[in-house]
Design a protein around this motif. Structure first.
Motif, short mmCIF file in Angstrom:
data_model
loop_
_atom_site.label_atom_id
_atom_site.label_comp_id
_atom_site.label_asym_id
_atom_site.label_seq_id
_atom_site.Cartn_x
_atom_site.Cartn_y
_atom_site.Cartn_z
N VAL A 332 0.83 -1.21 0.00
CA VAL A 332 0.00 0.00 0.00
C VAL A 332 0.87 1.26 0.00
N LEU A 333 1.92 1.26 0.83
CA LEU A 333 2.83 2.40 0.91
C LEU A 333 4.17 2.01 0.30
N PRO A 334 4.77 2.88 -0.50
CA PRO A 334 6.03 2.53 -1.18
C PRO A 334 7.23 2.41 -0.23
N THR A 335 7.11 2.98 0.98
CA THR A 335 8.25 3.01 1.92
C THR A 335 8.29 1.81 2.87
N SER A 336 7.24 1.03 2.94
CA SER A 336 7.12 -0.02 3.97
C SER A 336 8.24 -1.05 3.93
N CYS A 337 8.56 -1.55 2.74
CA CYS A 337 9.60 -2.59 2.63
C CYS A 337 10.98 -2.05 3.02
N ASP A 338 11.30 -0.84 2.57
CA ASP A 338 12.59 -0.24 2.92
C ASP A 338 12.68 0.06 4.41
N ASN A 339 11.57 0.46 4.99
CA ASN A 339 11.55 0.74 6.43
C ASN A 339 11.79 -0.51 7.27
N LEU A 340 11.48 -1.67 6.71
CA LEU A 340 11.78 -2.93 7.40
C LEU A 340 13.26 -3.00 7.75
N GLU A 341 14.11 -2.72 6.76
CA GLU A 341 15.56 -2.78 6.98
C GLU A 341 16.00 -1.73 8.00
N LYS A 342 15.41 -0.53 7.92
CA LYS A 342 15.77 0.57 8.82
C LYS A 342 15.55 0.18 10.29
N LYS A 396 10.31 -7.70 -1.85
CA LYS A 396 9.17 -6.76 -1.94
C LYS A 396 7.87 -7.37 -1.44
N GLY A 397 7.97 -8.19 -0.37
CA GLY A 397 6.79 -8.74 0.27
C GLY A 397 6.31 -10.06 -0.29
N ASN A 530 -11.79 0.99 3.21
CA ASN A 530 -11.33 1.10 1.82
C ASN A 530 -9.85 1.47 1.79
N ASN A 531 -9.29 1.49 0.59
CA ASN A 531 -7.86 1.72 0.43
C ASN A 531 -7.43 3.10 0.94
N LYS A 532 -8.29 4.10 0.74
CA LYS A 532 -7.99 5.46 1.19
C LYS A 532 -7.89 5.52 2.71
N GLU A 533 -8.82 4.84 3.40
CA GLU A 533 -8.80 4.80 4.86
C GLU A 533 -7.58 4.03 5.38
N LEU A 538 -2.23 4.12 8.05
CA LEU A 538 -0.81 3.77 8.03
C LEU A 538 0.09 5.00 8.03
N LYS A 539 -0.45 6.14 7.62
CA LYS A 539 0.32 7.39 7.67
C LYS A 539 0.21 8.08 9.03
N VAL A 540 -0.97 7.97 9.65
CA VAL A 540 -1.19 8.63 10.94
C VAL A 540 -0.58 7.84 12.09
N ASN A 541 -0.58 6.50 11.97
CA ASN A 541 -0.06 5.66 13.04
C ASN A 541 1.39 6.00 13.45
N PRO A 542 2.32 6.22 12.49
CA PRO A 542 3.67 6.63 12.89
C PRO A 542 3.72 7.98 13.60
N ILE A 543 2.75 8.85 13.30
CA ILE A 543 2.70 10.16 13.97
C ILE A 543 2.31 9.98 15.43
N LEU A 544 1.33 9.08 15.67
CA LEU A 544 0.94 8.76 17.05
C LEU A 544 2.13 8.19 17.82
N LEU A 545 2.87 7.29 17.17
CA LEU A 545 4.07 6.71 17.79
C LEU A 545 5.11 7.80 18.09
N LYS A 546 5.33 8.69 17.13
CA LYS A 546 6.32 9.76 17.28
C LYS A 546 5.98 10.65 18.47
N GLU A 547 4.70 11.02 18.61
CA GLU A 547 4.29 11.90 19.71
C GLU A 547 4.42 11.19 21.06
#
Length: 561
Positions: A332-342, A396-397, A530-533, A538-547
């Protein structure tokens, strides 16, 4: 002879102590000059727009006279203003630069105050030249401040006095820029400048309370200054929404007058705070010296808190990696697989740091054999888990076996990582006081909240996308624990042995987390999205974690809760 020798020794000390006060006063009045450049420009623009013309003409004359008198006082000394001449050649040269800019500028100000040459060119000149005058005056204040911050000076609050004084200027600069915007004199530039000043006022006010490394502010705990800053803050909170409203309602002169009156009141209250700073030098020094002793005493305890924080962060990473594994599979997000390694790399680095120490992470090797045995147990589980996560990233998953291993082993790895936190907390709790034990527990529980933000989301994705029906009940349990723990951190809990939060910085951050959670919690109740939700979640969840992570950091670094 001995008496004369003693007298000679004490005279320089007396002069040095006196120069601290004189320097603080000079920083105050030199800083006030910055404000006067903007106040004059504001008053001239009020005349241009036609607001309270006679009143502002008189005010403009008075402001101009005060600027001129103070500038001469800074250069040559002035008993009435309590200014002594600076013997610093660099400061003197900079003040002469101010004087060169001031002479032609003052003539235009005199013209406006006397209702002469009220042409567009006059006001365009004032708009063009007030900022170079402000900038050069600010450079002079910076030179004064450097004297206070030098190794030979005892005036270590110089920059706090400087920036507290700068707040006065910002109130007038905001007013001036609002008037420029409404008069359509370089409106885009004026609006940009206004917004920047509003942001800087906010940042500086927070820094004056709590300190700010970026602004080089030490912060203050002196009750009188804090009380005065509270008054400033209240005024500021009242005027900020009015500024926004006045930008939208350009022709509303009554609203403009109200905004300027409120900004002027904020300036008056901020000036009182600056006066308190300059009068409280000795008390500030005592507070700083006491804080240095406390910080030294607290360093060992803070090391324990830091270690528990990082061990707690490992719990979160087990769930973040598991969540990212599902995200990588879904694509769904292009960064997810790369973030695995991070995040695999971060977990691995921290785990090695527990054994060998790590300067970057600011941790020494763990000495406890019990804890080291637990680290070794985690390492055994971690190696195949790490390999599976990196394989999933590389494919790539598409590596279903790797995903299956991660989903089957992540909670076991979480369980063992959590045991390490418990061992570290229990062993360090034996060496500290009751209050310090409570602080270690708070770091642990707050750190666990980070993990729960990832665990509940992983379980939601398991339920929705991997069709694991049992994951829904787990998710609901994780959510209940997250909410009850967050409430306990804010309001206290007898069952958990947590006090009610009183530290304003910690409380503010925890409330921020709570508000953010309330905005997204309803998504987790949906059986289909749906895909938009899904992307939004998945974009808001890291913000919650960050705060939440910010909250843990503040708790770790604070000496009180």
């Amino acid at each position: 002879m001995k008496k004369i020798f003693f007298l000679l020794l004490t005279i320089p000390m007396l002069i040095f102590a006196m120069s601290d006060k004189e320097l603080a006063h000079a920083i105050n009045l030199a800083g006030k000059q910055r404000m006067l450049t903007q106040k004059m420009s504001k008053e001239a623009l009020l005349i241009f727009i036609g607001i309270d013309v006679q009143k502002n003409a008189k005010a403009l004359k008075d402001t101009s006279k005060l600027f001129d008198k103070t500038l001469n006082g800074l250069l040559n000394g002035d008993k009435e203003l309590g200014l002594v001449k600076s013997n610093n050649k660099e400061i003197e040269a900079k003040l002469k630069d101010v004087q060169k800019l001031w002479k032609p500028f003052s003539k235009k100000i005199e013209d406006v105050a006397s209702f002469k040459n009220l042409t567009d060119k006059t006001f365009e000149y004032i708009d063009k030249n007030n900022l170079p005058l402000l900038k050069t005056m600010n450079e002079a204040v910076t030179l004064y401040t450097k004297l206070g911050d030098s190794k030979t000076s005892k005036l270590k609050m110089a920059n706090d006095i400087n920036l507290a004084g700068k707040q006065r200027m910002l109130t007038q600069k905001i007013a001036k820029d609002l008037l420029l915007y409404q008069a359509k004199i370089n409106p885009k530039r004026a609006l940009k400048s206004l917004n920047e000043s509003v942001k800087l006022f906010d940042e500086t006010l927070n820094g004056l309370y709590n300190g700010d490394k970026k602004l080089n502010l030490r912060g203050t705990k002196l009750p009188k200054i804090v009380k005065q800053l509270d008054i400033v803050k209240q005024n500021w909170l009242e005027v900020k929404p009015l500024i926004k409203k006045a930008i939208k309602e350009k022709g509303n002169q009554d609203l403009t007058k109200e905004v300027i009156a409120k900004l002027d009141e904020t300036k008056v209250q901020m000036n009182k705070a600056v006066e308190l700073y300059t009068k409280s030098l000795n008390r500030q020094k005592q507070i700083m010296e006491l804080n240095a002793l406390i910080n030294g005493f607290m360093s060992k305890k803070n090391n324990a808190k830091h270690l528990i924080n990082l061990a707690g962060k490992q719990r979160m990473l087990t769930q973040r990696v598991a969540k990212l594994a599902i995200e990588c599979k879904l694509g769904v997000l292009p960064t997810s697989c790369d973030n695995l390694e991070k995040y695999v790399t971060l977990y691995d680095k921290t785990l090695n740091g527990f054994v060998n120490g790590d300067k970057e992470l600011n941790i020494s090797p763990i000495k406890s054999q019990n804890a080291l045995n637990q680290v070794q147990k985690i390492q055994t589980l971690w190696e195949p888990f790490k390999k599976a996560a990196l394989n999933l990233k590389d494919t790539k998953g598409k590596d279903n076996k790797a995903l299956a291993l991660i989903m089957s082993k992540n909670e076991e790895l979480l369980k063992e990582s959590n045991k390490l936190v418990s061992i570290l907390e229990e062993e360090n709790a034996k060496k500290v006081s009751y209050i310090e034990k409570a602080q270690l527990k708070i770091v642990n529980i707050a750190g666990r909240e980070r993990m729960l933000t990832q665990k509940m989301t992983k379980e939601y994705l398991e339920y929705l996308k991997l069709k694991n029906k049992g994951a829904k009940e787990k998710m609901q349990k994780s959510i209940r624990l997250f909410e009850s723990s967050l409430n306990a951190l804010i309001n206290g809990s007898k069952d958990l042995g947590l006090p009610k939060v009183t530290n304003p910085n910690i409380k503010e951050q925890l409330i921020k987390v709570s508000k953010l959670w309330k905005k997204i919690m309803s998504i987790y109740n949906k059986n289909t999205i749906n895909n938009k939700e899904l992307v939004l979640l998945l974009k808001v969840n890291p913000i919650l974690l960050k705060e939440m992570n910010k909250g843990v950091k503040i708790i770790e670094q604070s000496t009180d809760y």
